[in-house]
Design a protein around this motif. Sequence first.
Motif, short mmCIF file in Angstrom:
data_model
loop_
_atom_site.label_atom_id
_atom_site.label_comp_id
_atom_site.label_asym_id
_atom_site.label_seq_id
_atom_site.Cartn_x
_atom_site.Cartn_y
_atom_site.Cartn_z
N LYS A 294 35.37 47.18 29.58
CA LYS A 294 36.73 46.62 29.66
C LYS A 294 37.02 46.13 31.07
O LYS A 294 37.63 45.07 31.25
CB LYS A 294 37.75 47.68 29.25
CG LYS A 294 39.19 47.15 29.24
CD LYS A 294 40.17 48.17 28.69
CE LYS A 294 41.58 47.57 28.67
NZ LYS A 294 42.59 48.53 28.13
N ILE A 295 36.59 46.88 32.08
CA ILE A 295 36.80 46.47 33.47
C ILE A 295 36.02 45.19 33.77
O ILE A 295 36.56 44.24 34.35
CB ILE A 295 36.39 47.60 34.43
CG1 ILE A 295 37.37 48.78 34.30
CG2 ILE A 295 36.34 47.11 35.87
CD1 ILE A 295 36.98 50.01 35.09
N LYS A 296 34.76 45.15 33.34
CA LYS A 296 33.94 43.96 33.58
C LYS A 296 34.53 42.74 32.88
O LYS A 296 34.59 41.65 33.45
CB LYS A 296 32.51 44.20 33.10
CG LYS A 296 31.73 45.17 33.98
CD LYS A 296 30.38 45.51 33.39
CE LYS A 296 29.46 44.34 33.31
NZ LYS A 296 28.10 44.73 32.83
N GLU A 297 34.96 42.92 31.63
CA GLU A 297 35.52 41.80 30.88
C GLU A 297 36.81 41.30 31.51
O GLU A 297 37.08 40.09 31.54
CB GLU A 297 35.77 42.23 29.43
CG GLU A 297 34.49 42.39 28.62
CD GLU A 297 34.74 43.02 27.26
OE1 GLU A 297 35.93 43.27 26.93
OE2 GLU A 297 33.76 43.28 26.53
N ALA A 298 37.63 42.21 32.03
CA ALA A 298 38.89 41.81 32.67
C ALA A 298 38.61 40.96 33.91
O ALA A 298 39.27 39.92 34.13
CB ALA A 298 39.70 43.05 33.04
N ILE A 299 37.65 41.38 34.71
CA ILE A 299 37.32 40.62 35.92
C ILE A 299 36.69 39.28 35.56
O ILE A 299 37.01 38.25 36.15
CB ILE A 299 36.40 41.44 36.83
CG1 ILE A 299 37.15 42.69 37.35
CG2 ILE A 299 35.91 40.59 38.00
CD1 ILE A 299 36.29 43.65 38.13
N GLN A 300 35.81 39.29 34.56
CA GLN A 300 35.18 38.04 34.15
C GLN A 300 36.22 37.04 33.66
O GLN A 300 36.15 35.85 33.99
CB GLN A 300 34.15 38.30 33.06
CG GLN A 300 33.38 37.05 32.64
CD GLN A 300 32.23 37.37 31.71
OE1 GLN A 300 32.15 38.46 31.15
NE2 GLN A 300 31.32 36.43 31.54
N GLU A 301 37.18 37.52 32.91
CA GLU A 301 38.22 36.62 32.40
C GLU A 301 39.15 36.16 33.51
O GLU A 301 39.54 34.99 33.56
CB GLU A 301 39.03 37.33 31.30
CG GLU A 301 40.09 36.43 30.69
CD GLU A 301 40.81 37.09 29.52
OE1 GLU A 301 41.91 36.61 29.18
OE2 GLU A 301 40.28 38.07 28.96
N GLY A 302 39.51 37.07 34.41
CA GLY A 302 40.47 36.73 35.45
C GLY A 302 39.90 35.89 36.57
O GLY A 302 40.57 34.99 37.09
#
Length: 231
Positions: free
Chosen positions: A163-171
Amino acid sequence: MKLKSAAFLSLLVLQCLAVLTVAQNDFDFFYLVQQWPASYCDTKRSCCYPTTGKPAEDFSIHGLWPNRNDGSWPSNCDEGSSFHESEVSDLVKRMQQEWPSLACPSSDGVRFWSHEWEKHGTCSLLNQHQYFQTALDLKDKSNLLQVLKDAGIRPGKFYSLEKIKEAIQEGVGYTPFIECNVDQGGNRQLYQVYLCVDSSASDFIECPTFPHGRCGSEIEFPSFSSLHDEA
């Protein structure tokens, strides 16, 4: 004849040194490495706040590191180039806020900045001012804490690594590498975020290679504001 041989040998040595210098400075991309202060402090090693006071609850810069696609990296490319605070006098206030040292004993950050410049900055093909300003601007551009908050990820709780990785990738728009460390209770926690930057240090890119290291599937994002102020 001896003079010609000596001159030829000297020329050959200079050419070899030039080749070695080019090879030492050769790199393919940068890692912009940002660390979470609570995770730095909440370990058996603990931390010491800078002489300027406890930093804000935000990610801070560890460094901007030239790296190669094969996982190797150049370092200490110019032993004659020392850090001079006068070269970045207009950036010092920002550096104190966004690039503080949490190492003990407490310091004003100059030793930390000197280390980063001499080990990594001298290989960056940037001058001192460009190197530090570029790192500061890239940190602000990534805006990691706000990116995580926008995804509902706030300090003080456990989250899945994905979830942390996906949030950074999206942001941010690019895949990060997450480095963990272990707190005093044995929990794995979000420690550092690596983002890759092109070799001209102008923008983020997808990482050609990632560092080694693993986190657990669930990791802590500890609160820095709730840490006692005796660090």
